[in-house]
Write a protein that holds these residues in place. Structure first.
Motif, PDB file in Angstrom:
ATOM      1  N   ASP A   1       0.870  -1.173   0.000  1.00  0.00           N
ATOM      2  CA  ASP A   1       0.000   0.000   0.000  1.00  0.00           C
ATOM      3  C   ASP A   1       0.908   1.225   0.000  1.00  0.00           C
ATOM      4  N   LEU A   2       1.057   1.857  -1.156  1.00  0.00           N
ATOM      5  CA  LEU A   2       2.002   2.967  -1.270  1.00  0.00           C
ATOM      6  C   LEU A   2       1.634   4.151  -0.394  1.00  0.00           C
ATOM      7  N   GLY A   3       0.401   4.222   0.050  1.00  0.00           N
ATOM      8  CA  GLY A   3       0.008   5.333   0.899  1.00  0.00           C
ATOM      9  C   GLY A   3       0.487   5.198   2.331  1.00  0.00           C
ATOM     10  N   THR A   4       0.822   3.978   2.772  1.00  0.00           N
ATOM     11  CA  THR A   4       1.174   3.762   4.182  1.00  0.00           C
ATOM     12  C   THR A   4       2.514   3.074   4.381  1.00  0.00           C
ATOM     13  N   VAL A   5       3.123   2.507   3.332  1.00  0.00           N
ATOM     14  CA  VAL A   5       4.404   1.816   3.470  1.00  0.00           C
ATOM     15  C   VAL A   5       5.350   2.297   2.381  1.00  0.00           C
ATOM     16  N   TYR A   6       6.614   1.900   2.503  1.00  0.00           N
ATOM     17  CA  TYR A   6       7.643   2.300   1.535  1.00  0.00           C
ATOM     18  C   TYR A   6       7.954   1.128   0.615  1.00  0.00           C
TER      19      TYR A   6
ATOM     20  N   VAL B   1       8.268  -3.912   3.910  1.00  0.00           N
ATOM     21  CA  VAL B   1       7.305  -5.009   3.770  1.00  0.00           C
ATOM     22  C   VAL B   1       7.995  -6.327   3.454  1.00  0.00           C
ATOM     23  N   GLY B   2       9.338  -6.344   3.442  1.00  0.00           N
ATOM     24  CA  GLY B   2      10.071  -7.597   3.343  1.00  0.00           C
ATOM     25  C   GLY B   2      10.592  -8.011   1.997  1.00  0.00           C
TER      26      GLY B   2
ATOM     27  N   PHE C   1       4.341  -7.121   6.084  1.00  0.00           N
ATOM     28  CA  PHE C   1       5.432  -8.101   6.074  1.00  0.00           C
ATOM     29  C   PHE C   1       4.905  -9.475   6.471  1.00  0.00           C
ATOM     30  N   LYS C   2       4.098  -9.530   7.523  1.00  0.00           N
ATOM     31  CA  LYS C   2       3.560 -10.815   7.975  1.00  0.00           C
ATOM     32  C   LYS C   2       2.644 -11.431   6.922  1.00  0.00           C
TER      33      LYS C   2
END
Length: 573
Positions: free
Chosen positions: A374-379, A409-410, A436-437
């Motif tokens: 989700d580009l709005g909340t993660v890198y 996010v892994g 990530f999970k």
């Protein structure tokens, strides 16, 4: 008498006078160019070279006058192979064109050598049925599906009869609606080929002077079957048959001798290229004002195109985004632009949706692995995929224990888990840890990864102070803006916790940016300052040029034992 002037390439050399110094005058000659950087190419498809069609609803429709050989369909494939060097050979344009309803007389069930067949009647029950052709099928439908027959086929009636709205539009236009509908190009088409027949009706004999056959021209011979058009090179557009290259005429004469019924007609045609044909850079060059740099690159994250527009592009951002969306469908469904630089601890970007749907959740496939993002909340950075694979394929070993301090996010941790023994991952962003999970379970690697959500310094301290973890052999610090500042956590890391005798010194891979003339020397100095000691052996790798004069560097070194047992110079959290 004045001394002679000797002219040599790129410089004028005056002869030396007695008692005078030698004078050398260098003149840099600018090479002559036949066209400016913005002038259209001399050949090939181009928006500036094509002839605009004002009657077309597509403003990007461009017409090109070409010559084509009309050949029997059966001879088309071998002729295309033998005439490959003389054909059009334009990108995304087939050298073979097929005209609509071009079935020849054989396609209608009619032979030139025999009388036309009669349809069987009730008086002739034993007569053979005529061949099922398109014309006969249409006639059969016209006889069977009359006004009463449509009652049994309501869908056919609805498709065959124009809607009331279409009839009203045609009436308002004075009956010109059908003509305009036929002129409107198909949205899915990139080009169309039309035969040009100007002036052919006035002198019918002129129409057949371009035929090549046994007797110079074979009027009507090609009509024994369906035909195809072989699009010739653009330089042959205005040539007649006798002006064609000898190689082309030799091939045609050879084919004619092999089959006496064949004939080949040289005709003029018009190739019209629509908006769907033109690449993104040509469309933007046509739309944007002169002098504005054409944006050509963007990052792809799943179905999202991520732009980094300059200030000069912002007045045209919606237009640019729509062109990017049109030219990359269906893979790209959303176009976004980064509004501001990354300035928060979670490394999230402020994005503006410019075109397409508003969803920033997507699925990314990298090296055979799937990642929900989700580009709005993660890198996420797709441009680092090559660097991640370099670490996994060239640096990591099967027996390694990898520690990823800034995992996101892994993408690196999950990719490494397929190869190495075990992975410890951490990120301060709770949303990134949640994704990530999900990605661990999605790729079925949850048994080889342990993920944490805490500050990076606390994470490293917890790993080295625990008695239940494997000895870490590889540590990755991919946070280019601030990663070097976290190196002080390794100073005195072995003073408590694991035994010094049973601990392996890890290989650290730290990333950073540098604008210095010697980026490796600059980054090496910052590493030494953060560790408080000089590290002699450091392997530097230039990852990519993120901006003019700004390099992303990866420094790899083994943590010195003296630093691992030294006095810490930071306050533990």
């Amino acid at each position: 008498m004045a001394p002679a002037l000797h002219l040599t390439p790129h410089r004028f050399l005056l002869p030396r006078r007695p008692g005078s110094a030698r004078l050398l005058l260098r003149v840099h000659l600018k090479p002559l160019s036949s066209s400016s950087p913005h002038s259209p190419p001399l050949d090939g498809p181009s928006l500036r070279r094509g002839r605009a069609l004002p009657d077309y609803p597509d403003p990007f429709a461009r017409a090109f006058d070409l010559a084509a050989l009309r050949v029997p369909a059966a001879s088309c494939a071998p002729l295309e192979r033998r005439l490959r060097g003389h054909l059009l050979n334009w990108p995304r344009v087939r050298n073979v064109a097929r005209l609509p309803n071009d079935q020849g007389l054989l396609g209608l069930g009619i032979s030139l050598l025999s009388p036309p067949p009669r349809h069987p009647t009730a008086e002739e029950p034993g007569s053979p049925a005529p061949p099922a052709t398109a014309v006969l099928r249409r006639e059969k439908l016209a006889r069977e599906f009359n006004a009463r027959g449509f009652l049994r086929f309501p869908n056919l009636a609805r498709l065959s009869r124009p809607s009331p709205a279409a009839r009203k539009r045609r009436e308002r236009k004075g009956g010109g609606g059908d003509e305009e509908a036929t002129r409107e190009p198909d949205r899915d088409k990139a080009y169309v080929v039309e035969v040009v027949r100007e002036g052919m009706e006035d002198d019918e004999d002129e129409w057949w002077k371009g035929l090549v056959g046994e007797e110079g021209f074979g009027r009507g011979a090609w009509r024994i079957g369906p035909t195809r058009l072989l699009m010739l090179d653009e330089s042959y557009a205005e040539r007649r048959v006798d002006e064609l290259p000898e190689a082309v005429k030799g091939v045609l004469n050879h084919e004619t001798q092999q089959d006496g019924l064949s004939a080949y007609e040289l005709i003029r045609c018009q190739l019209t290229l629509f908006y769907n044909y033109w690449p993104m850079n040509e469309v933007l060059e046509e739309l944007l004002p002169e002098g504005v740099i054409i944006p050509t690159g963007f990052e792809t994250v799943g179905h999202i195109a991520h732009l980094n527009l300059r200030d000069e592009h912002l007045p045209y951002k919606k237009l640019i985004a729509q062109v990017v969306l049109d030219k990359n469908k269906p893979k790209i469904q959303t176009v976004v632009n980064k509004i501001d630089a990354i300035q928060n601890d979670y490394r999230t970007m402020q994005l503006e949706v410019l075109a397409g749907n508003d969803s920033l959740r997507t699925m990314v496939i990298e090296s055979g692995l799937r990642f929900q993002v989700d580009l709005g909340t993660v890198y996420w950075n797709s441009r680092l995929a090559t660097e991640r694979q370099r670490l996994v394929n060239d640096i990591f070993r099967n027996s390694d224990i990898v520690c990823d301090m800034f995992s996101g996010v892994g993408p690196l941790a999950i990719s490494a888990a397929k190869k190495v023994k075990y992975v410890y991952a951490n990120d301060i962003n709770p949303t990134a840890v949640e994704y990530f999970k999900r990605n661990m379970v999605l790729n079925k690697l949850e048994r080889k990864i342990e993920v944490f959500n805490m500050d990076a310094r606390r994470f490293i301290s917890a790993i080295y102070s625990s008695q239940h973890v494997h000895p870490v052999t590889q540590i990755v610090m991919n946070l280019p803006n601030d990663a070097a500042e976290f190196l002080d956590v390794f100073r005195g890391i072995l003073r408590s916790g694991q035994s010094e005798l049973h601990c392996v010194m890890p290989m650290i891979h730290v990333y950073g940016f540098s604008k210095a003339e010697d980026p490796e020397h600059d980054f090496h100095g910052r590493i030494n300052v953060a560790l408080g000691e000089n590290v002699d052996i450091v392997e530097m790798h230039r990852v990519r040029l993120v901006a003019p004069g700004k390099w992303m560097i990866c420094a790899s070194f083994t943590l010195p034992f003296s630093i691992a047992i030294a006095e810490p110079n930071y306050i533990s959290c």
